[in-house]
Design an enzyme around this catalytic site. Sequence first.
Site, PDB file in Angstrom:
ATOM      1  N   ASN A  47      -9.938   0.043   1.024  1.00  0.00           N
ATOM      2  CA  ASN A  47      -8.863  -0.005   2.021  1.00  0.00           C
ATOM      3  C   ASN A  47      -9.386   0.403   3.395  1.00  0.00           C
ATOM      4  OD1 ASN A  47      -7.393  -0.371  -0.288  1.00  0.00           O
ATOM      5  ND2 ASN A  47      -5.951   1.300   0.084  1.00  0.00           N
ATOM      6  N   VAL A  48      -8.984  -0.364   4.399  1.00  0.00           N
ATOM      7  CA  VAL A  48      -9.388  -0.054   5.778  1.00  0.00           C
ATOM      8  C   VAL A  48      -8.176  -0.161   6.686  1.00  0.00           C
ATOM      9  CG1 VAL A  48     -10.885  -0.685   7.710  1.00  0.00           C
ATOM     10  CG2 VAL A  48     -11.718  -0.982   5.375  1.00  0.00           C
ATOM     11  N   THR A 107      -7.639   2.684   9.845  1.00  0.00           N
ATOM     12  CA  THR A 107      -7.842   3.353  11.135  1.00  0.00           C
ATOM     13  C   THR A 107      -8.885   2.675  12.030  1.00  0.00           C
ATOM     14  OG1 THR A 107      -7.320   5.409  10.001  1.00  0.00           O
ATOM     15  CG2 THR A 107      -8.304   5.604  12.188  1.00  0.00           C
ATOM     16  N   GLY A 112      -9.656   5.013   2.431  1.00  0.00           N
ATOM     17  CA  GLY A 112     -10.381   5.691   3.507  1.00  0.00           C
ATOM     18  C   GLY A 112     -11.710   5.033   3.829  1.00  0.00           C
ATOM     19  N   SER A 129     -12.559   3.621   6.606  1.00  0.00           N
ATOM     20  CA  SER A 129     -12.959   3.817   8.013  1.00  0.00           C
ATOM     21  C   SER A 129     -13.968   4.942   8.174  1.00  0.00           C
ATOM     22  CB  SER A 129     -11.723   4.159   8.863  1.00  0.00           C
ATOM     23  OG  SER A 129     -10.843   3.072   8.877  1.00  0.00           O
ATOM     24  N   ASP A 142       0.848  -1.199   0.000  1.00  0.00           N
ATOM     25  CA  ASP A 142       0.000   0.000   0.000  1.00  0.00           C
ATOM     26  C   ASP A 142       0.884   1.250   0.000  1.00  0.00           C
ATOM     27  OD1 ASP A 142      -2.472   1.319   0.086  1.00  0.00           O
ATOM     28  OD2 ASP A 142      -2.474   1.420   2.274  1.00  0.00           O
ATOM     29  N   HIS A 143       0.413   2.321  -0.627  1.00  0.00           N
ATOM     30  CA  HIS A 143       1.078   3.637  -0.640  1.00  0.00           C
ATOM     31  C   HIS A 143       2.600   3.559  -0.604  1.00  0.00           C
ATOM     32  CE1 HIS A 143      -2.421   6.265  -0.395  1.00  0.00           C
ATOM     33  NE2 HIS A 143      -2.938   5.403   0.453  1.00  0.00           N
TER      34      HIS A 143
END
Length: 287
Positions: free
Chosen positions: A228-229, A231, A207, A209, A81-82
């Site tokens: 994507n999850v 937080t 984002g 969450s 990721d990222h």
Amino acid sequence: MLISTKEMLKKAQEETRAVAAFNTYSLETVQAAISSAEKEEQPVIIALGERYFPTVDVEGFAAMVKAMAHKAAIPVALHLDHAYEKDSIIRAIKNGFTSVMYDGSKYPLKENIKRTKEIVDIAHMEGVSVEAEIGSMAKGAYSDEEEGDGTLTDPLLANEFVKATNIDFLAAAIGTVHGMYQGEPNIDLERLQQIHELVNIPLVLHGGSGTPDEKIVETINHGICKINVNTEISVAAVTFLKSAFDDEFKDDPMPHLSNINRVMQQKMEKAMQRFVRLFSNEKQAVC
Ligand code: 13P
């Protein structure tokens, strides 16, 4: 079984559902993610962000995920990721990650295209698929991600970007934030629909969450295939930890760490399972 992320998302796209990509950084987070997906009989993506490279043994982590995927009752993909650095992408590819995200979203379009295309050429030679982003995500509460300026994705530029780079999945910024929302979420579904009409590859929502369930379902119905999850899973674990000594472990003056980890994993798994079920869009995934 470990399978290609591209294959996994293609199927999700055909079935109008999304696959959960959980940010993981420990044994417990990976176990919770796989177990939650097994309970829902859905595939899952184990994601490791470049930001965790200084604290997570990437080679050991990848070996562990591959071993767990081999035993899992559902398909598992392993995703970077990222990532902002070419070296991280190459390290992930060498370690058998099935997809990578190159994040060049901070660069002007032309530069982002040039850098992303270079990653695509490297990754595709090794059979690894690539996610990339234009626009960028703003940061909400309790997030561990980098701050973005919240520029929403322009549908026409998204189309140009996908064509010029040959990426496999596009992360579209449509108003979700990394972390929990500090006000009312403002999700631009019209923009997503325009992107969906122009771009045929699976779309990714960052984002997850705190995003209202009904909005999540609408994004899936407008082409989102991977969500994507991060937080909210951390919040579930830390909320438990903050009260554990006054609650679950109040009668134990020195609870063993393994017991704390066990309960913490259960809390994360419960939070993850809710997402997996929601993202399935009430579809039976043919695993
Ligand atoms: P959240 O932390 O908001 O769930 O976002 C995670 C994410 O998008 C990671 O790429």
